[in-house]
Design a protein around this motif. Structure first.
Motif, PDB file in Angstrom:
ATOM      1  N   LEU A 149      39.454  -7.576  36.244  1.00  0.00           N
ATOM      2  CA  LEU A 149      39.297  -6.642  35.133  1.00  0.00           C
ATOM      3  C   LEU A 149      39.010  -5.254  35.695  1.00  0.00           C
ATOM      4  O   LEU A 149      37.985  -5.040  36.345  1.00  0.00           O
ATOM      5  CB  LEU A 149      38.159  -7.096  34.217  1.00  0.00           C
ATOM      6  N   THR A 189      36.258  -0.783  34.567  1.00  0.00           N
ATOM      7  CA  THR A 189      34.989  -1.138  33.936  1.00  0.00           C
ATOM      8  C   THR A 189      34.045   0.060  33.876  1.00  0.00           C
ATOM      9  O   THR A 189      32.961  -0.040  33.316  1.00  0.00           O
ATOM     10  CB  THR A 189      34.307  -2.303  34.688  1.00  0.00           C
ATOM     11  N   PRO A 221      33.195  -4.842  30.199  1.00  0.00           N
ATOM     12  CA  PRO A 221      34.068  -6.005  30.397  1.00  0.00           C
ATOM     13  C   PRO A 221      33.502  -7.299  29.794  1.00  0.00           C
ATOM     14  O   PRO A 221      34.190  -8.332  29.815  1.00  0.00           O
ATOM     15  CB  PRO A 221      34.138  -6.124  31.921  1.00  0.00           C
ATOM     16  N   THR A 239      35.409  -7.828  38.429  1.00  0.00           N
ATOM     17  CA  THR A 239      35.550  -6.516  37.796  1.00  0.00           C
ATOM     18  C   THR A 239      35.694  -5.454  38.877  1.00  0.00           C
ATOM     19  O   THR A 239      35.142  -5.586  39.965  1.00  0.00           O
ATOM     20  CB  THR A 239      34.317  -6.178  36.935  1.00  0.00           C
TER      21      THR A 239
END
Ligand SMILES: Nc1nc2c(ncn2[C@@H]2O[C@H](COP(=O)(O)OP(=O)(O)OP(=O)(O)O)[C@@H](O)[C@H]2O)c(=O)[nH]1
Ligand SMILES: [Zn+2]
Length: 328
Positions: free
Chosen positions: A156, A159, A164, A180
């Motif tokens: 992800l 952030t 997230p 992340t």
């Protein structure tokens, strides 16, 4: 469109061998093992085993015309494997694949085609915002990874711009790594997963995939430059995948221009295999149960009712199963 190169384009150096040149040399005992790192219209850029810097351009030999060869394939080369400018080797064998990722058919290409072979990990790169995340696409990638024999990792990005947590909550229960990233973050957790493995990076345009790959492979541009020197074509003119070496060991395969992965005829059992906590319960389903919707015949519902399985996990499984075969 350019003509596909074939065996006739291979330059045979005169006087190199006293043996008569035959069309077939079945054993190819002296063939050089290599990995395909780039593909462009019938021309393959290959990296021979022990010398990572040397790249060799090759075309498929006659017996390989009907064999698909993609980035990540382990192959055997004969002919001019010097890798010097203008040299073309002949690709005479493709080893068996340990995994295969398939591209979704699109308007220009109705067939579901393999795009990367032998990768261990699919890194699904998804930004938490800008562009907004699409869980449907993540699910589709997950099914493709499981079906192709790859382990998924969800990365992800951005952030620093949004929280997230909602996506982490959605995907952590599935049991694969969810990481992340943001600019200047520590990439060691990601590197720990990728070192000495072959990983494919997939992400929609703008999610930050290139930024990530460039941080992981600081020499990425250089490596791509090398590929261009051999194939004579630029990365941006091609939608093919390209393999890059991680400085600490391992290979990162970038997939520019790949918009999604195919789900075609993925059998439910292969998806279910990724859900070991639900697989045992599913053995009590009626034969042929697709586990798709809540039903008295699906043992997964009773497992949840009896507290033996997690409702969120079942919802995740059903989302993955439902994603099969649907157009994006
Ligand atoms: N704020 C923030 N911006 C990021 C982050 N990662 C990438 N970006 C920015 O997002 C934009 C898109 O990044 P790219 O790395 O080009 O994205 P991509 O997914 O490779 O996109 P394509 O090159 O179109 O395939 C750029 O302006 C980056 O600087 C991040 O973690 N945080
Ligand atoms: Zn069932």
């Amino acid at each position: 469109m350019a003509r596909e190169l074939d065996e006739d384009d291979v330059r045979v150096r005169p006087g190199r061998s006293s043996r008569p040149r035959t069309r077939e040399r079945p054993d190819h005992a002296e063939a050089v093992p290599a990995v395909v790192v780039g593909v462009d219209r019938g021309r393959y850029t290959c990296r021979p085993g022990p010398t990572p810097q040397r790249l060799v351009a090759a075309v498929r030999g006659g017996s390989m015309r009907r064999t698909s060869v993609v980035v990540g394939d382990r192959v055997a080369l004969v002919g001019d494997v010097s890798g010097t400018s203008g040299a073309l080797a002949r690709l005479v064998r493709r080893e068996e694949r340990t995994s295969v990722l398939r591209r979704t058919p699109d308007d220009t290409d109705p067939a579901e085609r393999p795009i990367v072979a032998n990768a261990d990990i699919l890194v699904i790169v998804c930004s938490v915002t800008d562009p907004v995340p699409r869980p449907g696409l993540i699910d589709r990638c997950l099914v493709a990874a499981y079906d192709g024999g790859l382990s998924p990792v969800l990365c992800l990005t951005k952030t620093d711009l949004a929280d997230p947590a909602p996506l982490i909550e959605l995907y952590r229960p599935l049991g694969f790594p969810v990481l992340t990233t943001q600019p200047d973050c520590d990439l060691d957790p990601l590197l720990a997963l990728l070192t000495d493995r072959v990983s494919v990076f997939f992400g929609h345009s703008g999610v930050g995939k290139s930024s990530l790959v460039n941080r992981l492979v600081p020499a990425a541009d250089l490596a791509i430059g090398e590929v261009n020197a051999v194939t004579g074509r630029g990365r941006h003119t091609s939608s093919a995948a390209v393999a890059l070496l991680l400085p600490g060991g391992g290979t990162v395969i970038d997939t520019p221009g790949v918009r999604s992965f195919g789900l075609g005829a993925v059998a439910p059992n292969r998806v279910l295999r990724a859900f070991s906590d639900l697989a045992a319960a599913a053995e009590h389903c009626q034969p042929g149960c697709e586990h798709l919707a809540p039903s008295p015949d699906c043992a997964l519902d009773s497992a949840v009712r009896d507290g033996e399985a997690d409702a969120a996990r079942l919802a995740s499984l059903r989302r993955l199963l439902a994603a099969r075969g649907t157009p994006l």
